[in-house]
Design a protein around this motif. Structure first.
Motif, PDB file in Angstrom:
ATOM      1  N   VAL A 290      41.746 -57.536 -59.458  1.00 22.82           N
ATOM      2  CA  VAL A 290      41.763 -56.526 -59.579  1.00 22.82           C
ATOM      3  C   VAL A 290      41.160 -56.549 -57.787  1.00 22.82           C
ATOM      4  N   SER A 291      39.332 -56.917 -58.637  1.00 26.61           N
ATOM      5  CA  SER A 291      38.681 -57.781 -57.429  1.00 26.61           C
ATOM      6  C   SER A 291      38.907 -58.481 -55.727  1.00 26.61           C
ATOM      7  N   ASP A 292      39.773 -58.699 -56.349  1.00 26.91           N
ATOM      8  CA  ASP A 292      40.465 -59.135 -54.963  1.00 26.91           C
ATOM      9  C   ASP A 292      41.135 -58.449 -54.005  1.00 26.91           C
ATOM     10  N   LYS A 293      42.196 -58.137 -54.400  1.00 24.81           N
ATOM     11  CA  LYS A 293      42.737 -56.674 -54.222  1.00 24.81           C
ATOM     12  C   LYS A 293      42.285 -55.828 -53.242  1.00 24.81           C
ATOM     13  N   ILE A 294      41.256 -54.974 -53.693  1.00 27.01           N
ATOM     14  CA  ILE A 294      40.183 -54.308 -53.034  1.00 27.01           C
ATOM     15  C   ILE A 294      39.804 -54.697 -51.647  1.00 27.01           C
ATOM     16  N   ASP A 295      39.679 -56.058 -52.487  1.00 25.72           N
ATOM     17  CA  ASP A 295      38.665 -56.845 -50.849  1.00 25.72           C
ATOM     18  C   ASP A 295      39.662 -56.589 -50.302  1.00 25.72           C
ATOM     19  N   VAL A 297      41.920 -54.959 -48.856  1.00 21.02           N
ATOM     20  CA  VAL A 297      41.804 -53.385 -48.060  1.00 21.02           C
ATOM     21  C   VAL A 297      40.223 -53.105 -48.274  1.00 21.02           C
ATOM     22  N   PHE A 298      39.546 -53.249 -48.444  1.00 19.92           N
ATOM     23  CA  PHE A 298      37.954 -52.887 -48.134  1.00 19.92           C
ATOM     24  C   PHE A 298      37.481 -53.203 -46.732  1.00 19.92           C
ATOM     25  N   THR A 299      37.657 -54.361 -46.828  1.00 15.86           N
ATOM     26  CA  THR A 299      37.334 -55.678 -46.317  1.00 15.86           C
ATOM     27  C   THR A 299      38.508 -55.827 -44.636  1.00 15.86           C
ATOM     28  N   HIS A 300      39.813 -54.736 -44.949  1.00 15.72           N
ATOM     29  CA  HIS A 300      40.922 -55.224 -43.838  1.00 15.72           C
ATOM     30  C   HIS A 300      39.849 -54.728 -42.001  1.00 15.72           C
ATOM     31  N   ARG A 301      40.524 -55.223 -41.815  1.00 11.54           N
ATOM     32  CA  ARG A 301      39.681 -54.953 -39.802  1.00 11.54           C
ATOM     33  C   ARG A 301      40.493 -53.635 -39.760  1.00 11.54           C
ATOM     34  N   VAL A 302      41.791 -53.095 -40.045  1.00  9.48           N
ATOM     35  CA  VAL A 302      42.135 -51.498 -39.026  1.00  9.48           C
ATOM     36  C   VAL A 302      41.882 -50.694 -40.726  1.00  9.48           C
ATOM     37  N   ALA A 303      42.186 -50.974 -41.928  1.00  9.52           N
ATOM     38  CA  ALA A 303      42.271 -50.139 -42.824  1.00  9.52           C
ATOM     39  C   ALA A 303      40.135 -50.182 -43.685  1.00  9.52           C
ATOM     40  N   GLY A 304      39.983 -50.919 -43.830  1.00 11.54           N
ATOM     41  CA  GLY A 304      38.323 -51.219 -44.520  1.00 11.54           C
ATOM     42  C   GLY A 304      37.332 -50.421 -43.335  1.00 11.54           C
ATOM     43  N   MET A 388      28.238 -51.217 -50.963  1.00  6.04           N
ATOM     44  CA  MET A 388      27.565 -52.028 -50.179  1.00  6.04           C
ATOM     45  C   MET A 388      28.146 -53.318 -49.618  1.00  6.04           C
ATOM     46  N   SER A 389      28.303 -54.232 -50.344  1.00  3.23           N
ATOM     47  CA  SER A 389      28.674 -55.484 -49.562  1.00  3.23           C
ATOM     48  C   SER A 389      29.311 -55.478 -49.285  1.00  3.23           C
ATOM     49  N   ARG A 390      30.719 -55.168 -49.766  1.00  2.00           N
ATOM     50  CA  ARG A 390      31.857 -54.938 -48.423  1.00  2.00           C
ATOM     51  C   ARG A 390      32.036 -54.201 -47.160  1.00  2.00           C
ATOM     52  N   ALA A 391      30.991 -53.620 -47.108  1.00  2.00           N
ATOM     53  CA  ALA A 391      30.441 -52.418 -46.203  1.00  2.00           C
ATOM     54  C   ALA A 391      29.329 -53.308 -45.052  1.00  2.00           C
TER      55      ALA A 391
END
Length: 433
Positions: A290-295, A297-304, A388-391
């Protein structure tokens, strides 16, 4: 054992590990409510300690060190962690036992820090945390074989479920009593490098005002390998500029053209691969958690970036708009108190002191409390949920062009509302600049 850790009189346990390995969860599980939070002397790095009961009537101090990927310090937090372990941090008790918490689902990367901790010479216990995550990813770990190869106790556990806590307490108690201790299987570096480390230890012992202090092997190694790093800066400040020239000479005598830091990385990961051979197995193809899937999205160049803008807008709205009613209430309260004091007290110095000094001064400070409280609430939520780490990862490339790190987005954002919470939030930035 290293002489640095012989005859220790204090009863302290250090808890250290990579970020996001469940270190805070384990610390809370071991100490419960008996915790104290403060700062290390001279810095704004948080110091968290607690009482750890190993057995009835046997209580020791547990120190939660800042998360670190390596003892090659690159931030104030990592500097503190290295200094505490090397007994060079003022105002702290000597560490008797080190507990290294590692992520079982990412064991290879986590053992890099463990390999450095084993060289310090302190009794070491490895807490193999997040075993449930490893199992769900089809990862199998033979903890018994791993313990034999490392030469230190390895305790499988799931801190969030309180599994393995009792076994970890027992392993720490055994470490205090000197039971089941072996000679750790530390990595072996090129002979030329080790020779220059010993020469540096010998030559540096006569430098500086404290000419009697001999550098530990880890200090000398880090100063030699981390050229321009924190350890070199600290030792030069302690021993004098003479040490800078000595370091340059020792590096030249090693006779290796490749950067020493890359040599260290290569040696350590080769050692890790040998240690894990036969201990680590992947029964199935790695599955996306689940964490990989969240990553994704949240670190995607556009969606993130869209999510980041939305979260930033929410934080800004909270700090700037949601605090207005509370700030208005505080202002109304202190205005009323001032009017009441004006009606009761006669004109003169006393009334001026009470109204303008006490009421006005205290009110002027408390007025910003809602903004600060909301800011820290957001920071706490963003850190705990992992955003925070993803942002920071998402913004690091952009902000690095300005000489900032990715974590700078919170101080930058909050400073639009008020400089005070912006300055306070600046402690999330690892780089002193």
């Amino acid at each position: 054992m290293n002489g640095l850790y012989q005859r220790a009189t204090a009863r302290s346990v250090a808890l250290i590990g990579n970020p996001n390995t469940g270190k805070t969860t384990l610390f809370n599980a071991l100490t419960g409510l008996s915790q104290r939070v403060g700062n290390y002397p001279g810095v704004t790095v948080e110091r968290k300690t607690g009482k750890l009961e190993l057995a009835p009537g046997r209580t020791v101090e547990l120190v939660d060190l800042p998360g670190a990927y390596s003892l090659a310090a690159s931030s104030p937090d990592q500097m503190i962690a290295a200094d505490v372990l090397l007994r060079q941090q003022s105002g702290t008790s000597p560490i008797d036992v080190v507990v290294a918490i590692v992520d079982a689902s990412n064991l290879r990367r986590n053992l890099y820090l463990v390999s450095q901790l084993m060289e310090i010479g302190a009794p070491l216990v490895v807490a193999l945390n997040m075993m449930d995550v490893a199992r769900s990813g089809g990862i199998g770990i033979d903890a018994g074989t791993l313990s034999q190869r490392l030469g230190v106790p390895v305790v499988p556990m799931c801190a969030n479920r309180r599994e393995g806590i009792a076994e970890l307490r027992g392993a720490i108690l055994d470490a205090f009593e000197g039971e089941h201790q072996q000679s750790p299987a530390v990595p072996i570096f090129p002979e030329t490098l080790e020779r220059q480390v010993e020469i540096l230890r010998e030559s540096a012992s006569s430098m500086g005002a404290d000419g009697d202090r001999r550098l530990s092997r880890v200090e000398a190694f880090r100063a030699l390998v981390d050229e321009g790093g924190y350890t070199e800066e600290r030792l030069v400040a302690e021993k004098g500029e003479e040490l800078s020239g000595e370091l340059a000479r020792r590096r030249g005598e090693i006779g290796i053209s490749a950067p020493l830091l890359s040599i260290e990385t290569e040696v350590r990961y080769s050692w890790i691969n040998r240690i894990l051979d036969g201990c680590l197995s992947q029964s199935t193809e790695p599955r996306r958690t689940v964490s990989d899937k969240i990553d994704m999205v949240f670190t995607h160049r556009v969606a993130g970036m869209v999510i980041f803008i939305a979260v930033s807008a929410l934080v800004f709205q909270g700090i700037y708009q949601w605090s207005e009613p509370l700030m208005g209430g505080i202002e109304f309260l202190f205005s009323g108190l001032g009017s009441l004091a004006r009606a009761i007290l006669p004109a003169g110095a006393l009334r001026s002191l009470v109204i303008d000094g006490i009421i006005g001064g205290v009110g002027g400070v408390i007025l910003f409390l809602p903004q600060i409280a909301i800011l820290f609430l957001f920071i706490s939520v963003l850190e705990d949920c992992g955003y925070m780490s993803r942002a920071a990862f998402l913004m690091d490339q952009l902000l690095s062009r300005c000489g900032l790190s990715g974590t700078s987005f919170i101080p930058l954002l909050s400073s639009f509302a008020c400089a005070v919470p912006g300055i306070m939030a600046a402690r999330t930035i690892g780089d002193r600049r």
